[in-house]
Design a protein around this motif. Structure first.
Motif: not given
Lengths: 64, 194
Positions: B67, B70, B113-114
């Protein structure tokens, strides 16, 4: 809760990737937003085609 | 000496106020204002660049979440006035999706990222979390559970209208002699209809 640009990007990515896990109203809003474009969710999913997903072509022996 | 050279080349405080504000790319109108055009630009011109994918792979192998990669990539494109920040928020999801598929195809492990803090720690340290083992109950906990189950079973009433069904003989409901043999809905007599 953080309120900044990076958290906005993280939320946008989460809403897109895990759209099926969202509540129906929010998920419908996300899907509608992307369905208006030519590159909707289905087309983006098929953009990167991997060799493992390509259909196996059956070899014809050829009857003589 | 290197530090002193940097000090000499550093900008003078207030120097930014003397420059033309429209000289920077992000002060000009963006090049792509349409979602489809912007995505096609990324797919056709940016992602196929020879340095792009190797750079992304190096970053995610250094445990940088995808994340963040990006986000940084799209903000960089916004700084070059390729598209606006609002459009980059819409592009974030599709670009992330494409990057995950590319990295999965290359067999590169990455942080999404999660992850939870435990998963993040396990990925960074290289430790294998494995499947969680079921926790064993202590003797006191098992006795308590058994006592609660016995109390619940003992409290169920039996008999009566609200109690649990009990095996008993069916109760005969007394009926009038006139209506005996008839159902709840009175049927017209054949003599009356004739």
């Amino acid at each position: 809760m953080k309120d900044n640009m990076f958290e906005a990007f993280r939320t946008a990515i989460y809403n897109y990737v895990y759209v099926d896990d969202l509540s129906p109203r929010v998920g419908m809003r996300v899907k509608d937003m992307h369905s208006k474009n030519y590159y909707d969710m289905d087309r983006v999913e098929n953009l990167v085609s991997t060799p493992s997903e390509e259909p196996m072509m059956e070899e014809d022996d050829g009857d003589i | 000496m290197a530090t002193f050279d940097k000090l000499i080349k550093a900008p003078i405080p207030g120097e930014n106020l003397t420059q033309d504000p429209k000289g920077k790319p992000w002060h000009r109108p963006p090049q792509h204002t349409n979602f489809d055009d912007a995505l096609e630009y990324l797919i056709d011109e940016v992602i196929p660049e020879k340095d792009f994918l190797p750079s992304v792979i190096v970053l995610v192998e250094k445990n940088l979440p995808l994340t963040s990669v990006v986000t940084t990539f799209l903000v960089g494109q916004t700084a070059k006035a390729k598209f606006s920040l609002d459009l980059s928020l819409m592009l974030a999801g599709p670009v992330y999706k494409m990057m995950t598929r590319i990295l999965d195809e290359f067999g590169v492990s990455y942080l999404t990222g999660f992850e939870s803090s435990e998963e993040f720690k396990a990925k960074v340290t290289g430790e294998d979390l494995g499947t969680p083992k079921p926790k064993k109950l202590t003797a006191a906990q098992e006795r308590e559970i058994q006592a609660i189950a016995e109390e619940v079973a003992a409290e169920i009433p039996e008999g009566g209208l609200m109690g649990a069904p009990v095996d008993e003989a069916p109760v005969d409901i007394p009926m009038d002699e006139e209506t005996e043999g008839e159902g709840l809905v009175p049927q017209p007599n054949e003599e009356e209809t004739a």
